[in-house]
Design a protein around this motif. Structure first.
Motif, PDB file in Angstrom:
ATOM      1  N   ALA A 198       1.365   1.531  -3.097  1.00 13.43           N
ATOM      2  CA  ALA A 198       0.166   1.235  -3.886  1.00 13.43           C
ATOM      3  C   ALA A 198      -0.147  -0.259  -3.846  1.00 13.43           C
ATOM      4  N   THR A 199       0.881  -1.092  -3.895  1.00 17.06           N
ATOM      5  CA  THR A 199       0.676  -2.539  -3.816  1.00 17.06           C
ATOM      6  C   THR A 199       0.151  -2.939  -2.439  1.00 17.06           C
ATOM      7  N   LEU A 200       0.693  -2.311  -1.398  1.00 19.74           N
ATOM      8  CA  LEU A 200       0.237  -2.609  -0.045  1.00 19.74           C
ATOM      9  C   LEU A 200      -1.217  -2.187   0.160  1.00 19.74           C
ATOM     10  N   ILE A 201      -1.584  -1.015  -0.357  1.00 19.79           N
ATOM     11  CA  ILE A 201      -2.972  -0.550  -0.238  1.00 19.79           C
ATOM     12  C   ILE A 201      -3.903  -1.478  -1.007  1.00 19.79           C
ATOM     13  N   GLY A 202      -3.512  -1.888  -2.208  1.00 27.50           N
ATOM     14  CA  GLY A 202      -4.326  -2.828  -2.964  1.00 27.50           C
ATOM     15  C   GLY A 202      -4.482  -4.157  -2.253  1.00 27.50           C
ATOM     16  N   GLN A 203      -3.428  -4.608  -1.588  1.00 27.96           N
ATOM     17  CA  GLN A 203      -3.515  -5.861  -0.837  1.00 27.96           C
ATOM     18  C   GLN A 203      -4.490  -5.739   0.326  1.00 27.96           C
ATOM     19  N   GLN A 204      -4.480  -4.591   0.993  1.00 26.71           N
ATOM     20  CA  GLN A 204      -5.381  -4.399   2.128  1.00 26.71           C
ATOM     21  C   GLN A 204      -6.841  -4.329   1.692  1.00 26.71           C
ATOM     22  N   THR A 205      -7.096  -3.807   0.497  1.00 28.95           N
ATOM     23  CA  THR A 205      -8.486  -3.642   0.053  1.00 28.95           C
ATOM     24  C   THR A 205      -9.036  -4.883  -0.638  1.00 28.95           C
ATOM     25  N   THR A 206      -8.226  -5.578  -1.406  1.00 32.10           N
ATOM     26  CA  THR A 206      -8.736  -6.692  -2.210  1.00 32.10           C
ATOM     27  C   THR A 206      -8.525  -8.053  -1.571  1.00 32.10           C
ATOM     28  N   VAL A 207      -7.485  -8.201  -0.752  1.00 28.82           N
ATOM     29  CA  VAL A 207      -7.177  -9.500  -0.147  1.00 28.82           C
ATOM     30  C   VAL A 207      -7.661  -9.559   1.301  1.00 28.82           C
ATOM     31  N   LEU A 208      -7.227  -8.597   2.098  1.00 32.84           N
ATOM     32  CA  LEU A 208      -7.569  -8.602   3.526  1.00 32.84           C
ATOM     33  C   LEU A 208      -8.876  -7.892   3.825  1.00 32.84           C
ATOM     34  N   LEU A 209      -9.370  -7.089   2.886  1.00 35.02           N
ATOM     35  CA  LEU A 209     -10.632  -6.351   3.044  1.00 35.02           C
ATOM     36  C   LEU A 209     -10.626  -5.445   4.272  1.00 35.02           C
ATOM     37  N   ASP A 210      -9.448  -4.913   4.595  1.00 34.54           N
ATOM     38  CA  ASP A 210      -9.318  -3.985   5.734  1.00 34.54           C
ATOM     39  C   ASP A 210      -9.349  -2.565   5.200  1.00 34.54           C
ATOM     40  N   TRP A 211     -10.535  -2.062   4.892  1.00 37.00           N
ATOM     41  CA  TRP A 211     -10.684  -0.765   4.264  1.00 37.00           C
ATOM     42  C   TRP A 211     -10.241   0.400   5.167  1.00 37.00           C
ATOM     43  N   PRO A 212     -10.565   0.394   6.473  1.00 41.72           N
ATOM     44  CA  PRO A 212     -10.084   1.514   7.308  1.00 41.72           C
ATOM     45  C   PRO A 212      -8.558   1.628   7.342  1.00 41.72           C
ATOM     46  N   PHE A 213      -7.857   0.501   7.433  1.00 44.43           N
ATOM     47  CA  PHE A 213      -6.404   0.560   7.448  1.00 44.43           C
ATOM     48  C   PHE A 213      -5.862   0.998   6.083  1.00 44.43           C
ATOM     49  N   ALA A 214      -6.504   0.536   5.001  1.00 35.31           N
ATOM     50  CA  ALA A 214      -6.101   0.984   3.666  1.00 35.31           C
ATOM     51  C   ALA A 214      -6.324   2.488   3.519  1.00 35.31           C
ATOM     52  N   ALA A 215      -7.419   3.011   4.116  1.00 32.04           N
ATOM     53  CA  ALA A 215      -7.670   4.455   4.074  1.00 32.04           C
ATOM     54  C   ALA A 215      -6.596   5.214   4.843  1.00 32.04           C
ATOM     55  N   ALA A 216      -6.161   4.660   5.979  1.00 33.49           N
ATOM     56  CA  ALA A 216      -5.089   5.301   6.738  1.00 33.49           C
ATOM     57  C   ALA A 216      -3.784   5.317   5.944  1.00 33.49           C
ATOM     58  N   LEU A 217      -3.464   4.202   5.276  1.00 32.24           N
ATOM     59  CA  LEU A 217      -2.270   4.164   4.429  1.00 32.24           C
ATOM     60  C   LEU A 217      -2.360   5.182   3.300  1.00 32.24           C
ATOM     61  N   SER A 218      -3.530   5.300   2.684  1.00 35.55           N
ATOM     62  CA  SER A 218      -3.723   6.257   1.589  1.00 35.55           C
ATOM     63  C   SER A 218      -3.595   7.692   2.095  1.00 35.55           C
ATOM     64  N   THR A 219      -4.104   7.967   3.285  1.00 40.08           N
ATOM     65  CA  THR A 219      -3.999   9.315   3.843  1.00 40.08           C
ATOM     66  C   THR A 219      -2.552   9.675   4.135  1.00 40.08           C
ATOM     67  N   VAL A 220      -1.804   8.736   4.690  1.00 46.12           N
ATOM     68  CA  VAL A 220      -0.378   8.982   4.937  1.00 46.12           C
ATOM     69  C   VAL A 220       0.356   9.242   3.632  1.00 46.12           C
ATOM     70  N   LEU A 221       0.054   8.459   2.609  1.00 48.08           N
ATOM     71  CA  LEU A 221       0.692   8.657   1.301  1.00 48.08           C
ATOM     72  C   LEU A 221       0.319  10.013   0.716  1.00 48.08           C
ATOM     73  N   LEU A 222      -0.934  10.446   0.900  1.00 44.57           N
ATOM     74  CA  LEU A 222      -1.358  11.754   0.418  1.00 44.57           C
ATOM     75  C   LEU A 222      -0.612  12.873   1.126  1.00 44.57           C
ATOM     76  N   VAL A 223      -0.455  12.762   2.445  1.00 40.49           N
ATOM     77  CA  VAL A 223       0.279  13.787   3.206  1.00 40.49           C
ATOM     78  C   VAL A 223       1.747  13.832   2.783  1.00 40.49           C
TER      79      VAL A 223
END
Length: 296
Positions: free
Chosen positions: A248-273
């Motif tokens: 969750a911290t890594l996903i938040g870092q990707q969305t709020t700091v690095l603004l890499d939304w596609p990679f954050a979406a991939a991380l979220s999808t892996v976590l969901l699976v």
């Protein structure tokens, strides 16, 4: 007497038929449509958009990045490890509390229930900050250890994996206690008395009777604790610091700091699976009693 029984049966039948309602398919769809709309707009559509965003560009580059860079895999495995440890600790610590709530007299049971519910009603942010106060270098625990002569100086208790597990277990404990308590309250006391009358001791009675029949509550509490622990953000960020990064911290870092939304979406999808796979694994592992199989 026969006439009165017949009239009573007739009145019950007529009452049942008159009180029963029949809805046409159109009316049924009209009643279900608002719920389906909320489910579609509040859950299915965001998840679908999240998954589609992870495939931006029409390639698997974001998923390939997750499984080729060791940092992301380390964070994923660390998150799963912490969630499993927190779930196990919640079971071991919550089961005795649920047993006391189910077996003690009403007054004592209500007092224990208050100790469970009051933290549940308190904000997670406040409870996490409370652990920071307890575990920091000049916190209460370090002062007690130094004053008692146990240690010569303050110990590093905050910003560690152990602090994260301790704080998360405290926050998620009510989600484990309440389902187990509900299962134990539904357990007829005659079963325990019958086992004791047949010569079984307290340990044998617990292993052969109480524990198998309480598995539905254990399963429900384990699923809730594990799923919530996988997505925990506030407590690991405050208590664990930058050295204890979870998904969750890594996903938040990707969305709020690095603004890499596609990679954050991939991380979220892996976590969901991973969450769905572990839920299925929990169900298969804990389906040991006939009562649990009958529930599901």
């Amino acid at each position: 007497m026969t006439r009165s029984l017949a009239s009573l049966s007739s009145s019950l039948t007529s009452h049942r038929s008159s009180s029963a309602r029949f809805y046409s398919p159109t009316a049924s769809m009209a009643l279900v449509t608002p719920l389906l709309a909320v489910l579609l707009t509040g859950f299915l559509y965001p998840v679908a958009r999240l998954i589609s965003l992870s495939f931006s560009g029409g390639t698997l580059s974001h998923y390939r990045r997750i499984f080729t860079e060791s940092l992301h895999l380390d964070v994923l495995f660390s998150t799963i490890e912490v969630a499993l440890v927190v779930t196990l600790a919640s079971v071991l610590l919550g089961f005795p509390v649920a047993c006391m709530m189910a077996r003690l007299r009403r007054g004592l049971a209500m007092a224990i229930a208050a100790c469970v519910f009051i933290p549940l009603w308190t904000s997670v942010l406040i409870r996490s900050y409370a652990w920071v106060v307890f575990l920091q270098r000049n916190g209460i625990i370090n002062k007690l250890l130094v004053d008692a002569g146990v240690t010569e100086g303050p110990l590093k208790l905050i910003y560690t994996q152990g602090a994260v597990i301790l704080a998360m277990t405290h926050v998620l404990m009510p989600f484990m206690i309440l389902p187990i308590y509900s299962a134990l309250r539904a357990l007829p006391p005659d079963y325990v008395r019958a086992a004791r009358n047949l010569g079984a001791g307290p340990i044998r009675t617990f292993v052969a009777v109480t524990l198998p029949l309480s598995l539905p509550g254990v399963f429900a509490g384990s699923v809730m604790c594990f799923v919530l622990a996988l997505g925990f953000y506030i407590t690991p960020a405050l208590v664990g610091g930058p050295g204890s990064m979870l998904m969750a911290t890594l996903i938040g870092q990707q969305t709020t700091v690095l603004l890499d939304w596609p990679f954050a979406a991939a991380l979220s999808t892996v976590l969901l699976v991973v969450t769905l796979l572990f839920v299925l694994l929990f169900r298969r592992t804990l389906s040991l009693s006939k009562g649990l199989n009958s529930v599901y």
